[in-house]
Design an enzyme around this catalytic site. Structure first.
Site, mmCIF file in Angstrom:
data_model
loop_
_atom_site.group_PDB
_atom_site.id
_atom_site.type_symbol
_atom_site.label_atom_id
_atom_site.label_comp_id
_atom_site.label_asym_id
_atom_site.label_seq_id
_atom_site.Cartn_x
_atom_site.Cartn_y
_atom_site.Cartn_z
ATOM 1 N N HIS A 76 0.849 -1.192 0.000
ATOM 2 C CA HIS A 76 0.000 0.000 0.000
ATOM 3 C C HIS A 76 0.882 1.240 0.000
ATOM 4 C CE1 HIS A 76 0.940 -0.487 4.329
ATOM 5 N NE2 HIS A 76 0.968 0.846 4.306
ATOM 6 N N SER A 78 0.793 4.876 1.986
ATOM 7 C CA SER A 78 0.115 5.530 3.109
ATOM 8 C C SER A 78 -0.277 6.971 2.788
ATOM 9 C CB SER A 78 1.018 5.529 4.348
ATOM 10 O OG SER A 78 1.206 4.225 4.838
ATOM 11 N N ASP A 160 6.711 16.799 4.973
ATOM 12 C CA ASP A 160 7.371 16.636 3.678
ATOM 13 C C ASP A 160 7.454 15.139 3.387
ATOM 14 O OD1 ASP A 160 8.701 17.132 1.329
ATOM 15 O OD2 ASP A 160 10.671 17.361 2.293
ATOM 16 N N PRO A 161 6.328 14.524 3.037
ATOM 17 C CA PRO A 161 6.287 13.059 2.959
ATOM 18 C C PRO A 161 7.070 12.495 1.783
ATOM 19 C CG PRO A 161 4.208 13.990 2.185
ATOM 20 C CD PRO A 161 5.014 15.128 2.729
ATOM 21 N N HIS A 164 5.713 6.194 -0.697
ATOM 22 C CA HIS A 164 6.394 4.976 -1.115
ATOM 23 C C HIS A 164 5.533 3.745 -0.841
ATOM 24 C CE1 HIS A 164 7.278 5.293 3.191
ATOM 25 N NE2 HIS A 164 7.413 3.961 3.183
#
Length: 221
Positions: A76, A78, A160-161, A164
Protein backbone atom coordinates in the site's frame (compact mmCIF):
# COMPACT_ATOMS: atom_id res chain seq x y z
CA UNK A 1 -15.62 15.21 20.76
CA UNK A 2 -17.70 12.18 21.69
CA UNK A 3 -17.32 11.27 25.39
CA UNK A 4 -15.12 8.26 26.00
CA UNK A 5 -15.87 5.21 28.09
CA UNK A 6 -19.60 5.10 27.42
CA UNK A 7 -21.24 2.05 29.03
CA UNK A 8 -22.03 -0.74 26.62
CA UNK A 9 -19.57 0.37 23.92
CA UNK A 10 -19.14 -2.38 21.32
CA UNK A 11 -15.53 -3.46 21.56
CA UNK A 12 -14.36 -6.34 19.35
CA UNK A 13 -10.74 -5.40 20.15
CA UNK A 14 -10.40 -7.06 23.53
CA UNK A 15 -7.25 -6.87 25.62
CA UNK A 16 -4.22 -8.00 23.65
CA UNK A 17 -1.07 -9.67 24.87
CA UNK A 18 1.69 -7.58 23.30
CA UNK A 19 4.15 -10.45 22.88
CA UNK A 20 6.43 -9.16 20.12
CA UNK A 21 7.70 -12.66 19.39
CA UNK A 22 4.26 -13.52 18.01
CA UNK A 23 4.62 -11.01 15.17
CA UNK A 24 8.25 -11.07 14.12
CA UNK A 25 9.54 -8.85 16.91
CA UNK A 26 7.49 -5.84 15.86
CA UNK A 27 6.75 -3.35 18.64
CA UNK A 28 3.54 -1.34 18.89
CA UNK A 29 3.87 2.39 18.26
CA UNK A 30 1.39 2.96 21.10
CA UNK A 31 -0.01 0.68 23.81
CA UNK A 32 -3.20 -1.25 23.13
CA UNK A 33 -6.20 -0.14 25.17
CA UNK A 34 -9.75 -1.39 25.09
CA UNK A 35 -11.92 0.87 22.94
CA UNK A 36 -8.93 2.28 21.01
CA UNK A 37 -8.87 1.32 17.33
CA UNK A 38 -5.65 1.67 15.32
CA UNK A 39 -6.65 3.51 12.13
CA UNK A 40 -4.82 4.07 8.85
CA UNK A 41 -5.77 5.69 5.50
CA UNK A 42 -3.97 4.37 2.42
CA UNK A 43 -4.02 3.47 -1.27
CA UNK A 44 -4.05 -0.33 -1.68
CA UNK A 45 -1.81 -1.94 -4.29
CA UNK A 46 -2.70 -5.37 -5.64
CA UNK A 47 0.60 -6.95 -6.66
CA UNK A 48 0.77 -8.72 -10.01
CA UNK A 49 2.97 -11.75 -10.72
CA UNK A 50 5.67 -9.62 -12.35
CA UNK A 51 5.84 -7.33 -9.32
CA UNK A 52 6.30 -10.34 -7.02
CA UNK A 53 9.13 -11.56 -9.27
CA UNK A 54 10.85 -8.19 -8.91
CA UNK A 55 10.24 -8.28 -5.15
CA UNK A 56 11.88 -11.71 -4.90
CA UNK A 57 14.98 -10.46 -6.72
CA UNK A 58 15.25 -7.39 -4.48
CA UNK A 59 14.73 -9.24 -1.20
CA UNK A 60 17.16 -11.99 -2.20
CA UNK A 61 19.89 -9.42 -2.89
CA UNK A 62 19.13 -7.38 0.25
CA UNK A 63 19.33 -10.51 2.42
CA UNK A 64 23.02 -10.79 1.55
CA UNK A 65 23.34 -7.65 3.72
CA UNK A 66 20.60 -8.39 6.29
CA UNK A 67 19.57 -12.08 6.41
CA UNK A 68 16.59 -11.38 8.70
CA UNK A 69 14.85 -9.19 6.10
CA UNK A 70 11.20 -10.23 5.53
CA UNK A 71 9.17 -9.49 2.39
CA UNK A 72 5.90 -7.63 2.83
CA UNK A 73 2.79 -9.75 2.19
CA UNK A 74 0.48 -6.82 1.34
CA UNK A 75 1.31 -3.54 -0.33
CA UNK A 76 0.00 0.00 0.00
CA UNK A 77 0.90 3.67 -0.11
CA UNK A 78 0.11 5.53 3.11
CA UNK A 79 -1.95 8.73 3.19
CA UNK A 80 -1.95 9.00 6.98
CA UNK A 81 0.01 7.90 9.98
CA UNK A 82 -1.46 5.15 12.14
CA UNK A 83 -3.72 7.01 14.58
CA UNK A 84 -6.03 5.97 17.41
CA UNK A 85 -9.82 6.28 17.15
CA UNK A 86 -12.38 5.55 19.84
CA UNK A 87 -14.98 3.05 18.61
CA UNK A 88 -17.79 5.60 18.46
CA UNK A 89 -15.66 7.96 16.34
CA UNK A 90 -15.26 5.45 13.50
CA UNK A 91 -18.58 6.09 11.75
CA UNK A 92 -18.33 9.92 11.74
CA UNK A 93 -14.65 9.70 10.79
CA UNK A 94 -15.41 7.48 7.78
CA UNK A 95 -18.37 9.67 6.78
CA UNK A 96 -16.16 12.76 6.80
CA UNK A 97 -13.49 10.97 4.76
CA UNK A 98 -16.08 9.87 2.20
CA UNK A 99 -17.36 13.44 1.78
CA UNK A 100 -13.90 14.96 1.36
CA UNK A 101 -12.61 12.31 -1.05
CA UNK A 102 -15.74 12.08 -3.22
CA UNK A 103 -14.49 14.44 -5.97
CA UNK A 104 -11.10 12.81 -6.62
CA UNK A 105 -10.41 11.02 -9.89
CA UNK A 106 -8.23 8.02 -10.63
CA UNK A 107 -4.61 8.86 -11.36
CA UNK A 108 -1.22 7.31 -12.06
CA UNK A 109 1.98 7.26 -10.06
CA UNK A 110 5.43 5.94 -10.92
CA UNK A 111 7.13 4.23 -7.96
CA UNK A 112 10.61 3.29 -9.18
CA UNK A 113 13.17 4.72 -6.75
CA UNK A 114 14.52 2.32 -4.12
CA UNK A 115 14.84 3.95 -0.72
CA UNK A 116 15.49 2.90 2.89
CA UNK A 117 13.19 4.03 5.70
CA UNK A 118 12.91 3.62 9.46
CA UNK A 119 9.77 4.14 11.52
CA UNK A 120 9.57 7.04 13.95
CA UNK A 121 10.79 5.16 17.02
CA UNK A 122 13.54 3.37 15.05
CA UNK A 123 12.24 -0.12 15.88
CA UNK A 124 11.90 -1.22 12.25
CA UNK A 125 13.73 -0.62 8.97
CA UNK A 126 12.05 -0.84 5.56
CA UNK A 127 13.01 -1.03 1.91
CA UNK A 128 10.51 0.81 -0.26
CA UNK A 129 9.84 2.09 -3.76
CA UNK A 130 9.51 5.86 -3.64
CA UNK A 131 7.15 7.73 -5.95
CA UNK A 132 8.93 9.80 -8.62
CA UNK A 133 5.79 10.84 -10.58
CA UNK A 134 2.40 11.67 -9.06
CA UNK A 135 3.60 13.51 -5.95
CA UNK A 136 1.26 16.48 -6.51
CA UNK A 137 -1.90 14.36 -6.68
CA UNK A 138 -0.87 12.49 -3.53
CA UNK A 139 -0.33 15.77 -1.68
CA UNK A 140 -3.85 16.84 -2.64
CA UNK A 141 -5.26 13.62 -1.19
CA UNK A 142 -3.22 13.98 1.99
CA UNK A 143 -4.47 17.55 2.40
CA UNK A 144 -8.08 16.33 2.54
CA UNK A 145 -7.25 13.39 4.82
CA UNK A 146 -5.38 15.80 7.12
CA UNK A 147 -8.48 17.98 7.41
CA UNK A 148 -10.48 14.99 8.61
CA UNK A 149 -7.77 14.11 11.12
CA UNK A 150 -7.78 17.68 12.41
CA UNK A 151 -11.56 17.46 12.96
CA UNK A 152 -10.87 14.65 15.43
CA UNK A 153 -7.77 16.26 16.94
CA UNK A 154 -5.52 13.52 15.54
CA UNK A 155 -1.95 13.81 14.21
CA UNK A 156 -1.75 14.79 10.54
CA UNK A 157 0.64 13.27 7.98
CA UNK A 158 4.31 14.16 7.72
CA UNK A 159 5.03 17.70 6.49
CA UNK A 160 7.37 16.64 3.68
CA UNK A 161 6.29 13.06 2.96
CA UNK A 162 8.27 10.54 0.95
CA UNK A 163 5.42 8.61 -0.66
CA UNK A 164 6.39 4.98 -1.12
CA UNK A 165 5.34 1.33 -1.24
CA UNK A 166 7.14 -0.75 1.38
CA UNK A 167 8.63 -3.98 0.03
CA UNK A 168 10.47 -5.58 2.97
CA UNK A 169 11.28 -4.94 6.62
CA UNK A 170 13.43 -6.03 9.54
CA UNK A 171 13.52 -5.35 13.26
CA UNK A 172 15.75 -2.54 14.51
CA UNK A 173 17.47 0.47 12.94
CA UNK A 174 19.63 -1.20 10.29
CA UNK A 175 19.39 1.52 7.64
CA UNK A 176 23.18 1.95 7.63
CA UNK A 177 23.65 -1.61 6.37
CA UNK A 178 21.21 -1.12 3.49
CA UNK A 179 22.23 2.31 2.28
CA UNK A 180 25.21 2.85 0.01
CA UNK A 181 26.34 -0.22 -1.93
CA UNK A 182 23.22 -2.32 -1.19
CA UNK A 183 20.89 0.48 -2.23
CA UNK A 184 22.78 0.97 -5.50
CA UNK A 185 22.56 -2.74 -6.27
CA UNK A 186 18.81 -2.77 -5.57
CA UNK A 187 18.26 0.26 -7.82
CA UNK A 188 20.21 -1.47 -10.60
CA UNK A 189 17.86 -4.47 -10.28
CA UNK A 190 14.80 -2.21 -10.61
CA UNK A 191 16.25 -0.27 -13.54
CA UNK A 192 17.22 -3.45 -15.36
CA UNK A 193 14.03 -5.42 -14.72
CA UNK A 194 12.08 -6.25 -17.86
CA UNK A 195 9.21 -3.81 -18.45
CA UNK A 196 9.89 -2.09 -15.12
CA UNK A 197 8.76 1.29 -16.56
CA UNK A 198 5.35 -0.22 -17.31
CA UNK A 199 5.20 -2.40 -14.20
CA UNK A 200 5.89 0.44 -11.76
CA UNK A 201 3.41 2.85 -13.36
CA UNK A 202 0.49 2.34 -11.00
CA UNK A 203 -3.11 3.47 -11.44
CA UNK A 204 -4.84 4.14 -8.14
CA UNK A 205 -8.54 3.28 -8.21
CA UNK A 206 -9.60 3.47 -4.57
CA UNK A 207 -8.65 4.72 -1.14
CA UNK A 208 -9.10 2.57 1.92
CA UNK A 209 -9.36 3.16 5.63
CA UNK A 210 -8.58 0.34 8.06
CA UNK A 211 -9.77 0.77 11.63
CA UNK A 212 -9.12 -2.23 13.83
CA UNK A 213 -10.66 -5.15 11.94
CA UNK A 214 -12.95 -2.91 9.84
CA UNK A 215 -12.19 -1.88 6.24
CA UNK A 216 -13.81 0.99 4.35
CA UNK A 217 -13.37 1.70 0.65
CA UNK A 218 -13.67 5.02 -1.21
CA UNK A 219 -13.62 4.50 -5.00
CA UNK A 220 -11.95 7.21 -7.06
CA UNK A 221 -14.02 8.57 -9.95
Amino acid sequence: PVPTGLPGDPDPEEAVNDDSSRHGGRVRGFPHERGNWATHVYLPYLAQEEFLELLELLVSRARTYIPSLAAMEEFHLSLSQCVVLRYHWIEPFVRSLRERLATFHRFFCVADQVKVYTNQNKTRTFIGLEVSVGHFQLLELVSEVDRVLEEFDLPTFYKDPSFHISLAWCVGDLAGRLEGQCLRELQDIVDGFEDSAFLLRIQWEQIRCKSGNKYFSFPLR
